[in-house]
Design an enzyme around this catalytic site. Structure first.
Site, PDB file in Angstrom:
ATOM      1  N   CYS A   1      17.773  23.285  41.141  1.00  0.00           N
ATOM      2  CA  CYS A   1      17.483  24.067  39.947  1.00  0.00           C
ATOM      3  C   CYS A   1      17.656  23.227  38.678  1.00  0.00           C
ATOM      4  O   CYS A   1      18.236  22.149  38.707  1.00  0.00           O
ATOM      5  CB  CYS A   1      18.394  25.286  39.876  1.00  0.00           C
ATOM      6  SG  CYS A   1      17.975  26.571  41.064  1.00  0.00           S
TER       7      CYS A   1
ATOM      8  N   HIS B   1      18.036  28.224  34.716  1.00  0.00           N
ATOM      9  CA  HIS B   1      19.136  29.161  34.440  1.00  0.00           C
ATOM     10  C   HIS B   1      20.228  28.461  33.655  1.00  0.00           C
ATOM     11  O   HIS B   1      20.272  27.225  33.567  1.00  0.00           O
ATOM     12  CB  HIS B   1      19.700  29.751  35.737  1.00  0.00           C
ATOM     13  CG  HIS B   1      20.314  28.758  36.680  1.00  0.00           C
ATOM     14  ND1 HIS B   1      21.604  28.310  36.567  1.00  0.00           N
ATOM     15  CD2 HIS B   1      19.799  28.145  37.765  1.00  0.00           C
ATOM     16  CE1 HIS B   1      21.870  27.458  37.546  1.00  0.00           C
ATOM     17  NE2 HIS B   1      20.797  27.331  38.283  1.00  0.00           N
TER      18      HIS B   1
END
Length: 269
Positions: free
Chosen positions: A245, A229
């Protein structure tokens, strides 16, 4: 075989995915969490339908929210041939061809269609990567009646260099410095895949992977799903600063948005 354009166009259903996106985003970039220890076609007989329902109830669905006990671990580190498959109805997942049933592969993941990569075949059986815990979980599904497609893309993340590379038809078409998991919450290594595309309102696209934090069982109310992301502060790129992440620049996110569901992601040390 589905076209890649059609496959991409089926990936995002914004209104249906806002709750799921909010949950998973909490596991990617919010405050720190604490570690803590699903229709058959045709017209089956009543007995067969009851047995199928009992089998479904005895094993978990293979989703990002579940753990599949007895799933064979994927030890592969290499790219496959790009074959991805979609189950048009829930399918049994086995620990080996014709072996014990360990899960059910549903038709959807996070409100979008399930597409998983094929990493091995044996006779009429296919071994696919699963989106469930434990990391690197895989399973065997029957190869008949599946929708199939081939993705020309491959994503590699090199944790040592803190760099993500997008490959198309064997050629690198983009390379970016990224932020990876901090020492206490490292990004898990191994083969995984693009499980979904989430486009929550007023937020950047999120690409959840079929992988989870190895150190956080839950995070911010979510299941600790690892995702690709964007991030608002570019100074983070090149650092080990996330909860697992991979944060990517806007240009990378735009190009990754074209990657079909099921595309392999290789995360290397």
């Amino acid at each position: 075989m589905a076209t890649m354009t059609a496959l991409r166009n089926r990936a995002i259903t914004v209104s249906a995915l806002v709750p799921a996106a909010a949950l998973l985003l909490a596991g990617c970039g919010g405050g720190p969490g604490r570690g803590s220890a699903a229709e058959p076609s045709g017209g089956p007989s009543t007995g067969a339908a009851a047995k199928a329902a009992a089998d479904d109830a005895a094993v978990p669905e293979a989703t990002t929210f579940t753990t599949v006990e007895g799933a064979p671990a994927d030890a592969g580190r290499d790219a496959a041939d790009g074959l991805v498959v979609h189950p048009p109805k829930p399918l049994p997942v086995h620990d080996r061809p014709g072996g014990r049933r360990v899960a059910t592969l549903p038709t959807e993941q996070l409100g979008g269609p399930t597409w998983v990569p094929v990493v091995e075949s044996s006779g009429g059986w296919l071994r696919v990567l699963l989106p469930s815990r434990p990391n690197r979980a895989s399973g065997w599904i029957p190869g008949d009646g599946l929708r199939t497609a081939r993705t020309p893309y491959l994503v590699t993340v090199d944790l040592g260099d803190r760099r993500l590379t997008l490959h198309e038809s064997g050629k690198a078409v983009g390379r970016w410095r990224v932020a990876i998991g901090a020492a206490a919450t490292p990004t898990p290594t191994g083969r995984t895949f693009v499980m979904a595309q989430l486009a929550p309102k007023d937020k950047k696209l999120v690409l959840p992977l079929g992988a989870h934090s190895d150190t956080l069982d839950t995070f911010g109310g979510g299941p600790g799903t690892v995702a690709l992301h964007g991030w608002h502060d570019p100074s983070v790129f090149g650092r080990a600063a996330t909860h697992g992440c991979v944060r990517v620049p806007d240009d990378a996110l735009r190009k990754l948005s074209r990657v079909p569901l099921g595309t392999l992601v290789l995360i290397n040390d």
